[in-house]
Design an enzyme around this catalytic site. Structure first.
Site, PDB file in Angstrom:
ATOM      1  N   SER A 160     -44.862  59.381 -61.236  1.00  0.00           N
ATOM      2  CA  SER A 160     -46.053  58.801 -60.593  1.00  0.00           C
ATOM      3  C   SER A 160     -46.860  59.763 -59.749  1.00  0.00           C
ATOM      4  CB  SER A 160     -45.648  57.594 -59.743  1.00  0.00           C
ATOM      5  OG  SER A 160     -45.517  56.436 -60.544  1.00  0.00           O
ATOM      6  N   LYS A 163     -50.533  60.349 -60.472  1.00  0.00           N
ATOM      7  CA  LYS A 163     -51.617  59.522 -59.922  1.00  0.00           C
ATOM      8  C   LYS A 163     -52.523  60.314 -58.981  1.00  0.00           C
ATOM      9  CE  LYS A 163     -49.369  54.936 -60.149  1.00  0.00           C
ATOM     10  NZ  LYS A 163     -48.046  55.229 -60.710  1.00  0.00           N
ATOM     11  N   SER A 331     -48.212  52.787 -55.464  1.00  0.00           N
ATOM     12  CA  SER A 331     -47.923  53.313 -56.801  1.00  0.00           C
ATOM     13  C   SER A 331     -48.288  52.279 -57.855  1.00  0.00           C
ATOM     14  CB  SER A 331     -46.448  53.723 -56.942  1.00  0.00           C
ATOM     15  OG  SER A 331     -46.297  54.617 -58.015  1.00  0.00           O
TER      16      SER A 331
END
Length: 494
Positions: A160, A163, A331
């Site tokens: 993640s 991102k 997230s």
């Protein structure tokens, strides 16, 4: 707090708290302003930490803490200044004393450049908990100087932390004030209404109710009676299903959805998802139209708005800056994929996984970032085909902290805060000198763990860092090892 993994059945996943941090960084006159930001942030975060502990639960206490912190920054000649004179206060020299008080034990001395960081970080990077491959980069955000590097150019699966790249590309392409529109259009013969999805995954029942009320007013003014209802998802193309397949961490990617396709009334974390987000949203809208006095005799069907249709109601999402902050703090995979597609639309690419990959990559290249070996297969980091380097992430974070790209500030203000918010809410402890000072995006897939963000060291320097690990066997041990690396940056060497 737990973060989405690619195999949700492997281990239970907790929900994390929601936090939309204010945008406290503004454009200054150069590196001097960043030193003021870094030094003032130390004192401000001490105040913030105390305010949070006094105020109670994070959802209410954090907002008060950030207001207190903003006031301190203003008094200290910090981040809220558009420009700073050469005779302004220099907060950095006081930072070691502040950190000593916060740590409560022993004297703290900052690593003296690359040698000190090598001594502090190298043993921690050698921890078996970090698996078979690991990479680390630390950059001084004020000067852009790389202070430490190991495997800086090694492409690795970021989970993640990708991102950070997705949200930065969207902000660069569209600007922090951009809003995503969901519209209702009426056909030229006034017989067909079409709910047109613009790609806002945060659309909810309240927004649909407002659209229905606006539509009803317009139809009454025009003397229109019952109408046929259709819904248009043509803004997106390509497969709707993420390559990981049906998953509680992400809904089918659609230009029209309500509440991210969640079926349990949650607004963050893993949840049961509908397999028809657009149809569900349209059916809710049809019911709300009925409540507003507009009859739709048949169930809504998929179809494009007719040529010549006029817009009778519009809902705008929160500004892109707020969507970015929410995506990073929580997230949020659905928002991240939506932002990647918005970037593709702006670039004239198809709003698909492939089009988003090309558009995000091109935008990062235009920012002058090192992209050798990078492959941005999706916007969320759920795809193991994603590859980035620690050097790319650290450089991107430093760029967001610099004076030349103020549009990227929400990337920093959206990062979870160690010990307080988002996916770092239950990592670090109240006694750790890193608590409240580290802002970082976490990354978790089975066998992959990462941490990338910013912190303030004992000299008052704002540091951007990225730590990537692959081949890990224990999620908890890997996260503890990454947290130790972040803490080492913050407290220096004893």
């Amino acid at each position: 707090m737990a973060e989405p993994v690619d195999r949700p059945t492997d281990e239970p996943l907790n929900r994390w708290g929601r936090w939309n941090a204010p945008k406290y960084l503004k454009r200054g006159s150069g590196p001097h302003d960043l030193r003021l930001v870094a030094g003032s942030a130390v004192l401000g975060l001490v105040v913030a930490a105390g305010a949070v502990l006094a105020a109670g639960p994070w959802d209410s206490g954090q907002r008060k803490a950030e207001r207190d912190r903003a006031a301190v920054l203003q008094r200290a000649g910090g981040a809220h200044h558009e420009g700073t004179g050469s005779d302004g206060p220099e907060p950095a020299p006081s930072a070691p004393a502040v950190l000593s008080a916060l740590g409560a034990t022993g004297g703290l001395t900052a690593p003296a450049g690359a040698g000190g960081l090598e001594e502090a970080l190298a043993p921690l990077l050698d921890s078996p908990a970090l698996g078979s491959v690991r990479a680390a980069v630390v950059v001084d955000a004020a000067t852009g100087k790389q202070l430490f590097a190991r495997g800086a150019a090694t492409p690795m699966t970021p989970a993640s932390t990708v991102k950070i790249a997705t949200t930065a590309a969207a902000l660069s392409a569209l600007g922090p004030a951009h809003r995503i529109a969901t519209t209702v259009r009426l056909s030229p013969d006034s017989r067909t209404l079409t709910l047109v999805g613009g790609g806002d995954p945060t659309l909810d029942k309240a927004a649909l109710r407002s659209l229905a009320a606006g539509t009803a007013r317009s139809l009454r003014e025009g003397g229109t009676g019952s109408v046929r209802l259709t819904y248009d998802t043509s803004r997106y193309s390509g497969p709707a299903l993420h390559p990981i397949g049906p998953n509680e961490n992400i809904a089918p990617v659609s230009a029209l959805m309500a509440d991210e396709g969640r079926l349990d009334k949650s607004d963050r974390g893993p949840a049961p998802r509908t397999d028809d987000p657009a149809g569900d949203a349209a059916r809710v809208f049809a019911d709300l139209l009925g409540d507003a006095g507009v009859a739709t005799p048949s169930a809504p069907v998929s179809g494009r708005a007719a040529a010549g249709s006029r817009t009778v109601a519009t809902h705008l999402s929160e500004p892109l800056s707020a969507l970015v902050e929410r995506a990073l703090t929580n997230s949020d995979n659905d928002i991240a994929e939506a932002l990647a597609r918005q970037t593709a639309i702006k670039a004239g690419e198809p709003a698909s996984f492939a089009g988003s990959r090309r558009a995000v990559t091109a935008r990062l290249k235009a920012l002058g970032l090192p992209l050798a070996g990078a492959r941005l297969a999706d916007g969320s980091g759920l795809d193991r085909a994603d590859k980035v380097t620690a050097g790319l992430l650290a450089r991107l974070l430093a760029l967001a902290a610099g004076p030349d790209h103020p549009e990227l500030r929400p990337v920093l203000s959206g990062l979870p805060v160690a010990g307080f918010s988002g996916t770092l809410g239950d990592r670090y402890t109240a006694t750790s000198p890193a608590t409240g000072l580290i802002r970082a995006k976490t990354g978790t897939l089975t066998g992959v763990n990462s941490l990338a963000g910013t912190t303030v060291d004992a000299q008052g320097r704002l540091l951007a860092f990225a730590f990537l690990a692959s081949g890990t066997t224990s999620r908890g041990e890997a996260e503890a090892a990454l947290d130790a690396l972040g803490a080492a940056l913050t407290k220096g060497t004893r």
